[in-house]
Design an enzyme around this catalytic site. Structure first.
Site, mmCIF file in Angstrom:
data_model
loop_
_atom_site.group_PDB
_atom_site.id
_atom_site.type_symbol
_atom_site.label_atom_id
_atom_site.label_comp_id
_atom_site.label_asym_id
_atom_site.label_seq_id
_atom_site.Cartn_x
_atom_site.Cartn_y
_atom_site.Cartn_z
ATOM 1 N N ASP A 194 3.682 14.664 30.833
ATOM 2 C CA ASP A 194 2.656 13.893 31.817
ATOM 3 C C ASP A 194 3.406 12.731 32.565
ATOM 4 O O ASP A 194 2.441 12.204 33.433
ATOM 5 C CB ASP A 194 1.254 13.366 31.056
ATOM 6 C CG ASP A 194 0.634 14.781 30.611
ATOM 7 O OD1 ASP A 194 0.729 15.565 31.196
ATOM 8 O OD2 ASP A 194 0.101 14.664 29.422
ATOM 9 N N ARG A 203 -6.630 26.712 36.887
ATOM 10 C CA ARG A 203 -5.246 26.476 35.856
ATOM 11 C C ARG A 203 -5.272 27.839 35.018
ATOM 12 O O ARG A 203 -6.305 28.503 34.916
ATOM 13 C CB ARG A 203 -5.490 25.397 35.196
ATOM 14 C CG ARG A 203 -5.571 24.099 36.164
ATOM 15 C CD ARG A 203 -5.523 22.705 35.318
ATOM 16 N NE ARG A 203 -4.403 22.625 34.289
ATOM 17 C CZ ARG A 203 -4.258 21.678 33.473
ATOM 18 N NH1 ARG A 203 -5.192 20.637 33.341
ATOM 19 N NH2 ARG A 203 -3.250 21.589 32.959
HETATM 20 C C1 S3P Z 1 -1.803 17.853 25.856
HETATM 21 C C2 S3P Z 1 -0.670 18.745 26.207
HETATM 22 C C3 S3P Z 1 -0.056 18.634 27.230
HETATM 23 C C4 S3P Z 1 -0.535 17.449 28.272
HETATM 24 C C5 S3P Z 1 -1.815 17.233 28.295
HETATM 25 C C6 S3P Z 1 -2.405 16.774 26.964
HETATM 26 C C7 S3P Z 1 -2.654 17.981 24.653
HETATM 27 O O1 S3P Z 1 -0.385 19.855 28.051
HETATM 28 O O2 S3P Z 1 0.018 17.895 29.512
HETATM 29 O O3 S3P Z 1 -2.227 16.230 29.289
HETATM 30 O O4 S3P Z 1 -3.604 17.122 24.244
HETATM 31 O O5 S3P Z 1 -2.340 18.752 23.871
HETATM 32 P P1 S3P Z 1 0.263 21.385 27.678
HETATM 33 O O6 S3P Z 1 -0.126 21.658 26.178
HETATM 34 O O7 S3P Z 1 -0.045 22.230 28.747
HETATM 35 O O8 S3P Z 1 1.836 20.996 27.733
#
Ligand code: S3P
Length: 442
Positions: free
Chosen positions: A321, A122
């Site tokens: 998500d 990632r």
């Molecule tokens: C999250 C932010 C989101 C989400 C992840 C949890 C968090 O990711 O997809 O499951 O707890 O801040 P991104 O910040 O990459 O959008």
């Protein structure tokens, strides 16, 4: 590999809780670690992702333990994290890895973060760039912006003002966490508001955070550095991102009605409810109240015929998500559903657009996708063919979404690996079978 098969369910009924919110759980452990005093947490998600965060905090000198039904974190105060003996394994968790980088950036320690195959592929540049501006130094074995990475922080990072190129609560939070140790104001501007659990929890702990909503829809968050953070009691609500799976299941299985109790309803997380309602879902919120700064309520879902919709890109941050399970709901709808502005799904635990497309095609559903969009031609309620073995690519949400597909499809749907479900929703199979699903080991 734990293969699972989901057979058509007769009806889903009952009242249940789902595990605690993953985003809030990570933050409760990390912020509790740098607060002064004893943080008591009720309802912490005991999934692998959050347990990786708990282990990381222990490795950096924080006493974290479970006593009776509560998790207790004895905070070391800001600047108090210590050098761990070896690399910290963040498993599958992007949130744990990226938020920890922010916290480490504000400590004079050098920490190597490693992860599983999914996490190691990632992108980390998005978080490295602002943290480097704040004075953190990164080293990478493979000379790329992916784990394994070593980050060296400093006691007093440089406060910055940063415009996020992508709407990401993880990157926003990493900058804010580093800004805690900086002397002065750290500002993050996000193009679209994303989940604000970090800001809410920090405010509850005593930090001074100013939020300014700009006319163009952007949001500016400013933190006054080096606050006195005092430990508080935290109650973690049920995770709406987990609740989404039984919600969609109840919508597509004939005669179903379920109630999901005590679910977090932060308005920056409820895009899935808006989208499902727009598709015709019968969803009602009862007992809506505010607890510890977060909105909470019970969600009542009745089986409903669904119709295709366009989900605009502006809604993506509030349901980022939930697209895999919404795609499954769309397969049961009449008409086409289109997702716009969903390029971020390509860099989640898996390339979710590719994984959803492959799984739906294997189950006889017509799907098309581009770099940042997807279209699903609904088969209509009761007409999803099913069948096929879906590859989950170490992605919990792909695994659960396709088990939901099997509950309403004419033929069973199998997944190659149910183990990743443990990262966010321990007990998923038992909970769904308790409501009336028919999921078995293969
Ligand atoms: C999250 C932010 C989101 C989400 C992840 C949890 C968090 O990711 O997809 O499951 O707890 O801040 P991104 O910040 O990459 O959008």
């Amino acid at each position: 590999m734990a293969k699972l098969v989901s057979n058509m369910a007769s009806t889903l009924s009952g009242t249940t809780l789902v595990p605690g919110d993953k985003s809030i759980s990570h933050r409760a452990l990390m912020l509790g670690a740098v607060a002064v005093g004893e943080t008591r947490i009720q309802g912490l998600l005991e999934g692998e992702d959050v347990l990786a965060t708990a282990a990381a905090m222990r490795a950096m000198g924080v006493d974290v333990k479970k006593m009776d039904n509560q998790w207790i974190v004895n905070g070391v105060g800001l600047g108090g994290l210590t050098q761990p003996d070896g690399p910290l394994d963040m498993g599958n968790s992007g949130t744990a890895a990226r938020l920890l980088m922010g916290l480490i950036a504000g400590h004079e320690i050098s920490v190597t973060l490693i992860g599983d195959k999914s996490l190691s592929s990632r992108p980390m540049k998005r978080v490295m760039e602002p943290l480097e501006q704040m004075g953190a130094v990164f080293e990478s074995e493979n000379h790329n912006a992916q784990l394994p990475l070593t980050i060296r922080g400093r006691a007093q990072p440089i406060p910055i003002s940063y415009d996020l190129p992508v709407a990401s609560a993880q990157v926003k939070s990493a900058i804010i966490l580093a800004g805690l140790s900086a002397s002065g104001i750290t500002t993050v501007v996000e193009p679209h508001p994303t989940r604000d659990h970090t800001e809410k929890m920090l405010t509850a702990l005593g930090a001074e955070i100013k939020i300014c909503n700009r006319a163009d829809g952007a949001r500016e968050i400013s933190l006054n550095g080096q606050p006195e953070l005092s430990a508080i009691e935290i109650t973690v609500p049920g995770d709406i991102s987990s609740a989404a799976f039984p919600m969609v299941a109840a919508l597509v299985v004939a005669g179903s009605q379920i109630t999901l109790k005590n679910i977090g309803l932060n308005p920056l997380r409820t895009g899935i409810i808006d989208s499902l309602k727009e598709m015709g879902a019968n969803i009602k919120i009862i007992n809506h109240h505010v607890h510890a700064g977060e909105e909470v309520g019970d969600i009542v879902v009745r089986q409903s015929p669904l119709k295709g919709i366009v989900v605009p890109s502006s809604r993506a941050p509030s349901m980022i998500d939930e697209y895999p399970v919404l795609a499954v709901g769309a397969a049961f709808a009449t008409g086409t559903t289109r997702f716009e502005g969903v390029g971020e799904l390509r860099v989640k635990e898996s390339d979710r657009l590719a994984a959803v497309e492959a799984g739906l095609k294997a189950a006889g559903v017509v799907v098309r996708s581009g770099s940042d969009w997807m279209e699903i031609d609904g088969c209509g309620d009761g007409f999803v063919p099913g069948q096929g073995l879906v590859e989950t690519h170490l992605d919990h949400r792909i695994a659960m979404a396709f088990l939901v597909l099997g509950m309403g499809a004419k033929n069973p749907v199998s997944i190659d690996d149910g183990a990743p479900i443990e990262t966010s929703f321990p007990g998923f199979v038992e909970l769904m079978n308790g409501l009336g699903a028919n999921i078995k080991a293969l």
